[in-house]
Design a protein around this motif. Structure first.
Motif, PDB file in Angstrom:
ATOM      1  N   GLN A   1       0.822  -1.210   0.000  1.00  0.00           N
ATOM      2  CA  GLN A   1       0.000   0.000   0.000  1.00  0.00           C
ATOM      3  C   GLN A   1       0.859   1.265   0.000  1.00  0.00           C
ATOM      4  O   GLN A   1       0.756   2.130   0.882  1.00  0.00           O
ATOM      5  N   CYS A   2       1.712   1.378  -1.010  1.00  0.00           N
ATOM      6  CA  CYS A   2       2.625   2.517  -1.113  1.00  0.00           C
ATOM      7  C   CYS A   2       1.846   3.829  -1.193  1.00  0.00           C
ATOM      8  O   CYS A   2       0.729   3.892  -1.703  1.00  0.00           O
ATOM      9  N   GLU A   3       2.459   4.882  -0.712  1.00  0.00           N
ATOM     10  CA  GLU A   3       1.786   6.162  -0.577  1.00  0.00           C
ATOM     11  C   GLU A   3       1.390   6.779  -1.919  1.00  0.00           C
ATOM     12  O   GLU A   3       0.421   7.534  -1.986  1.00  0.00           O
ATOM     13  N   HIS A   4       2.122   6.480  -2.977  1.00  0.00           N
ATOM     14  CA  HIS A   4       1.827   7.097  -4.273  1.00  0.00           C
ATOM     15  C   HIS A   4       0.793   6.320  -5.082  1.00  0.00           C
ATOM     16  O   HIS A   4       0.307   6.831  -6.095  1.00  0.00           O
ATOM     17  N   CYS A   5       0.442   5.108  -4.631  1.00  0.00           N
ATOM     18  CA  CYS A   5      -0.411   4.245  -5.450  1.00  0.00           C
ATOM     19  C   CYS A   5      -1.617   3.693  -4.694  1.00  0.00           C
ATOM     20  O   CYS A   5      -2.746   3.802  -5.170  1.00  0.00           O
ATOM     21  N   ARG A   6      -1.366   3.057  -3.511  1.00  0.00           N
ATOM     22  CA  ARG A   6      -2.429   2.431  -2.731  1.00  0.00           C
ATOM     23  C   ARG A   6      -3.269   1.452  -3.566  1.00  0.00           C
ATOM     24  O   ARG A   6      -4.480   1.341  -3.382  1.00  0.00           O
ATOM     25  N   GLY A   7      -2.628   0.805  -4.525  1.00  0.00           N
ATOM     26  CA  GLY A   7      -3.318  -0.176  -5.361  1.00  0.00           C
ATOM     27  C   GLY A   7      -4.105   0.416  -6.516  1.00  0.00           C
ATOM     28  O   GLY A   7      -4.706  -0.333  -7.301  1.00  0.00           O
ATOM     29  N   GLU A   8      -4.117   1.733  -6.664  1.00  0.00           N
ATOM     30  CA  GLU A   8      -4.901   2.363  -7.724  1.00  0.00           C
ATOM     31  C   GLU A   8      -4.416   1.943  -9.113  1.00  0.00           C
ATOM     32  O   GLU A   8      -5.217   1.757 -10.026  1.00  0.00           O
ATOM     33  N   LEU A   9      -3.105   1.806  -9.279  1.00  0.00           N
ATOM     34  CA  LEU A   9      -2.572   1.444 -10.593  1.00  0.00           C
ATOM     35  C   LEU A   9      -2.969   0.033 -11.001  1.00  0.00           C
ATOM     36  O   LEU A   9      -2.994  -0.298 -12.192  1.00  0.00           O
ATOM     37  N   LEU A  10      -3.293  -0.816 -10.023  1.00  0.00           N
ATOM     38  CA  LEU A  10      -3.672  -2.199 -10.338  1.00  0.00           C
ATOM     39  C   LEU A  10      -5.082  -2.301 -10.921  1.00  0.00           C
ATOM     40  O   LEU A  10      -5.408  -3.287 -11.586  1.00  0.00           O
ATOM     41  N   LYS A  11      -5.888  -1.285 -10.688  1.00  0.00           N
ATOM     42  CA  LYS A  11      -7.294  -1.356 -11.099  1.00  0.00           C
ATOM     43  C   LYS A  11      -7.467  -1.374 -12.608  1.00  0.00           C
ATOM     44  O   LYS A  11      -8.479  -1.861 -13.110  1.00  0.00           O
ATOM     45  N   SER A  12      -6.504  -0.834 -13.336  1.00  0.00           N
ATOM     46  CA  SER A  12      -6.621  -0.787 -14.792  1.00  0.00           C
ATOM     47  C   SER A  12      -6.045  -2.031 -15.469  1.00  0.00           C
ATOM     48  O   SER A  12      -6.102  -2.163 -16.688  1.00  0.00           O
ATOM     49  N   MET A  13      -5.513  -2.965 -14.678  1.00  0.00           N
ATOM     50  CA  MET A  13      -4.867  -4.149 -15.232  1.00  0.00           C
ATOM     51  C   MET A  13      -5.846  -5.320 -15.330  1.00  0.00           C
ATOM     52  O   MET A  13      -6.808  -5.410 -14.566  1.00  0.00           O
ATOM     53  N   TYR A  14      -5.578  -6.238 -16.249  1.00  0.00           N
ATOM     54  CA  TYR A  14      -6.329  -7.489 -16.308  1.00  0.00           C
ATOM     55  C   TYR A  14      -5.956  -8.335 -15.088  1.00  0.00           C
ATOM     56  O   TYR A  14      -4.768  -8.578 -14.850  1.00  0.00           O
ATOM     57  N   PRO A  15      -6.935  -8.813 -14.313  1.00  0.00           N
ATOM     58  CA  PRO A  15      -6.591  -9.665 -13.171  1.00  0.00           C
ATOM     59  C   PRO A  15      -6.388 -11.121 -13.609  1.00  0.00           C
ATOM     60  O   PRO A  15      -7.111 -11.646 -14.453  1.00  0.00           O
ATOM     61  N   ALA A  16      -5.393 -11.766 -13.010  1.00  0.00           N
ATOM     62  CA  ALA A  16      -5.153 -13.199 -13.232  1.00  0.00           C
ATOM     63  C   ALA A  16      -4.456 -13.720 -11.978  1.00  0.00           C
ATOM     64  O   ALA A  16      -3.238 -13.727 -11.886  1.00  0.00           O
ATOM     65  N   THR A  17      -5.240 -14.144 -10.994  1.00  0.00           N
ATOM     66  CA  THR A  17      -4.713 -14.388  -9.653  1.00  0.00           C
ATOM     67  C   THR A  17      -4.318 -15.839  -9.390  1.00  0.00           C
ATOM     68  O   THR A  17      -4.008 -16.188  -8.254  1.00  0.00           O
ATOM     69  N   THR A  18      -4.316 -16.686 -10.421  1.00  0.00           N
ATOM     70  CA  THR A  18      -3.767 -18.031 -10.317  1.00  0.00           C
ATOM     71  C   THR A  18      -2.959 -18.305 -11.580  1.00  0.00           C
ATOM     72  O   THR A  18      -3.205 -17.688 -12.628  1.00  0.00           O
ATOM     73  N   PRO A  19      -1.999 -19.229 -11.506  1.00  0.00           N
ATOM     74  CA  PRO A  19      -1.240 -19.565 -12.727  1.00  0.00           C
ATOM     75  C   PRO A  19      -2.145 -20.034 -13.865  1.00  0.00           C
ATOM     76  O   PRO A  19      -1.925 -19.656 -15.031  1.00  0.00           O
TER      77      PRO A  19
ATOM     78  N   SER B   1       2.535  -7.920 -13.896  1.00  0.00           N
ATOM     79  CA  SER B   1       2.880  -7.134 -12.722  1.00  0.00           C
ATOM     80  C   SER B   1       1.993  -7.589 -11.570  1.00  0.00           C
ATOM     81  O   SER B   1       1.469  -8.693 -11.565  1.00  0.00           O
ATOM     82  N   GLY B   2       1.830  -6.718 -10.585  1.00  0.00           N
ATOM     83  CA  GLY B   2       0.981  -7.045  -9.446  1.00  0.00           C
ATOM     84  C   GLY B   2       1.410  -6.279  -8.214  1.00  0.00           C
ATOM     85  O   GLY B   2       2.442  -5.590  -8.208  1.00  0.00           O
ATOM     86  N   GLY B   3       0.631  -6.401  -7.161  1.00  0.00           N
ATOM     87  CA  GLY B   3       0.986  -5.780  -5.898  1.00  0.00           C
ATOM     88  C   GLY B   3       2.156  -6.500  -5.253  1.00  0.00           C
ATOM     89  O   GLY B   3       2.430  -7.670  -5.530  1.00  0.00           O
ATOM     90  N   ALA B   4       2.863  -5.792  -4.365  1.00  0.00           N
ATOM     91  CA  ALA B   4       4.050  -6.353  -3.720  1.00  0.00           C
ATOM     92  C   ALA B   4       3.708  -6.933  -2.359  1.00  0.00           C
ATOM     93  O   ALA B   4       2.737  -6.530  -1.704  1.00  0.00           O
TER      94      ALA B   4
ATOM     95  N   GLU C   1      15.119   7.178   2.994  1.00  0.00           N
ATOM     96  CA  GLU C   1      13.903   7.796   3.515  1.00  0.00           C
ATOM     97  C   GLU C   1      12.729   7.591   2.557  1.00  0.00           C
ATOM     98  O   GLU C   1      11.596   7.334   2.977  1.00  0.00           O
ATOM     99  N   THR C   2      12.978   7.685   1.253  1.00  0.00           N
ATOM    100  CA  THR C   2      11.919   7.472   0.272  1.00  0.00           C
ATOM    101  C   THR C   2      11.402   6.048   0.346  1.00  0.00           C
ATOM    102  O   THR C   2      10.182   5.818   0.307  1.00  0.00           O
ATOM    103  N   ALA C   3      12.304   5.076   0.455  1.00  0.00           N
ATOM    104  CA  ALA C   3      11.885   3.677   0.561  1.00  0.00           C
ATOM    105  C   ALA C   3      11.018   3.469   1.795  1.00  0.00           C
ATOM    106  O   ALA C   3       9.995   2.767   1.744  1.00  0.00           O
ATOM    107  N   ARG C   4      11.391   4.094   2.900  1.00  0.00           N
ATOM    108  CA  ARG C   4      10.630   3.922   4.137  1.00  0.00           C
ATOM    109  C   ARG C   4       9.318   4.684   4.109  1.00  0.00           C
ATOM    110  O   ARG C   4       8.260   4.149   4.428  1.00  0.00           O
ATOM    111  N   ARG C   5       9.385   5.946   3.695  1.00  0.00           N
ATOM    112  CA  ARG C   5       8.221   6.821   3.774  1.00  0.00           C
ATOM    113  C   ARG C   5       7.165   6.491   2.719  1.00  0.00           C
ATOM    114  O   ARG C   5       5.960   6.579   2.987  1.00  0.00           O
ATOM    115  N   VAL C   6       7.606   6.103   1.535  1.00  0.00           N
ATOM    116  CA  VAL C   6       6.679   5.884   0.428  1.00  0.00           C
ATOM    117  C   VAL C   6       6.344   4.406   0.255  1.00  0.00           C
ATOM    118  O   VAL C   6       5.182   4.029   0.141  1.00  0.00           O
TER     119      VAL C   6
END
Length: 325
Positions: free
Chosen positions: A71-89, A110-113, A170-175
């Motif tokens: 849940q990074c501060e610049h995205c919060r999963g928003e960028l994932l919403k425009s992607m095709y989901p495929a949550t199993t191999p 891609s995907g969430g971390a 600091e960026t890695a920690r804060r964002v």
């Protein structure tokens, strides 16, 4: 050499812009043919007087759906919403078949971390090999990949891997909410390179809430290794995130970073990526990028294409990811 390279980057970066940009442009003309790659992948609609993109020719897939542990501060999963989901191999491979039948030529997986900053790719290696077996170009966004993942991706035959490089603790920690320093990102880059993968590092200008912090160190991490490509993107404030109201770095600052990369990496394939603010910021960023000697960019403004021609460059369009230019 590390001290010398860091000193060189700092000295070049602080040159007056009126000296920095012409020097970068001259070096670009010296080392590269007069062509400009323009990427228009299907994640965004693009229609100009020069080109209209094919929306299904290249698509982006999330193996975590809309889920992301960091849940990074610049995205919060928003960028994932425009992607095709495929949550199993199995779902990934079936989606690949459907896309291929519809005329698709390539995918970015891609995907969430997870909480370690890694995209959970290990269970998907066989499916990624299956996508390659379908004849698709396959690019993978890895996060902080370990050596086992890197070797697995190499065995799967993926065409490229993308890795964001953070040059400031600091960026890695804060964002990103990660207790990581630049050396950790360098180690992940080493893992991918040592596996024999084609790696395209990405640097996000202004990631620390719009403030430039560590971008030169990120550039050092790239240039101190055998990387042939670099994509620079710019913080884009997204609605629904803590950075929604943040002011991104000005276009001139982005131009300065790109020109520094060009002068410090004379033969580096430098690209202005798709993530950057819209409106006048977009246009001026592109115009600075041209003068800074980039090899290509994503979703160019019509005025940028016209300016490129005026400068003697021959634009060509591709509906694949800009990293493939």
């Amino acid at each position: 050499m590390p001290v010398e390279l860091r000193r060189q980057l700092a000295e070049v970066y602080h040159l007056p812009l009126k000296e920095l940009l012409p020097a970068a442009w001259r070096l670009r003309l010296k080392n590269f043919p007069p062509v400009l790659g323009l990427a228009t992948p299907g994640s965004k609609h693009y229609d100009s007087g020069d080109h209209r993109n094919h929306r299904r020719l290249f698509v982006t897939i999330s193996i975590t759906g809309q889920g992301c542990r960091l849940q990074c501060e610049h995205c919060r999963g928003e960028l994932l919403k425009s992607m095709y989901p495929a949550t199993t191999p199995a779902a990934l491979l079936e989606l690949g078949r459907q896309l291929k039948d519809g005329g698709c030529r390539g995918v970015l997986v891609s995907g969430g971390a997870d909480l370690g900053g890694r995209v959970p790719l290990l269970p998907y290696l066989e499916a990624l090999a299956g996508l390659k077996g379908l004849g698709l170009k396959v690019i993978v966004h890895t996060g902080l990949a370990d050596l086992a993942t890197a070797r697995g991706l190499k065995n799967a035959g993926v065409d490229q891997v993308l890795l964001d490089i953070i040059g400031d603790r600091e960026t890695a920690r804060r964002v990103y909410h990660l207790e990581m320093d630049p050396a950790d990102y360098g180690a992940a880059l080493e893992n991918l390179l040592s596996a024999g993968l084609k790696v395209v590092p990405h640097i996000v200008a202004g990631l620390n809430f719009g403030r430039l912090a560590g971008e030169l160190e990120a550039l050092y991490q790239v240039l101190s290794r055998d990387c042939r490509d670099l994509v620079l993107v710019v913080l884009t404030p997204l609605p629904g995130t803590p950075m929604a109201g943040i002011t991104p770095p000005p276009p001139a600052a982005v131009g300065r970073l790109l020109a520094t990369a060009r002068l410090a990496g004379p033969r580096l394939n430098i690209l202005l990526g798709c993530a950057r603010p819209a409106g006048r910021h977009r246009l001026w960023t592109e115009l600075y990028a041209l003068r800074a000697g980039v090899n290509g960019m994503a979703y160019p403004h019509e005025a940028t294409v016209a300016r490129a021609r005026h400068l003697g460059l021959k634009p060509f369009f591709s509906d694949l990811c800009c990293s493939l230019l």
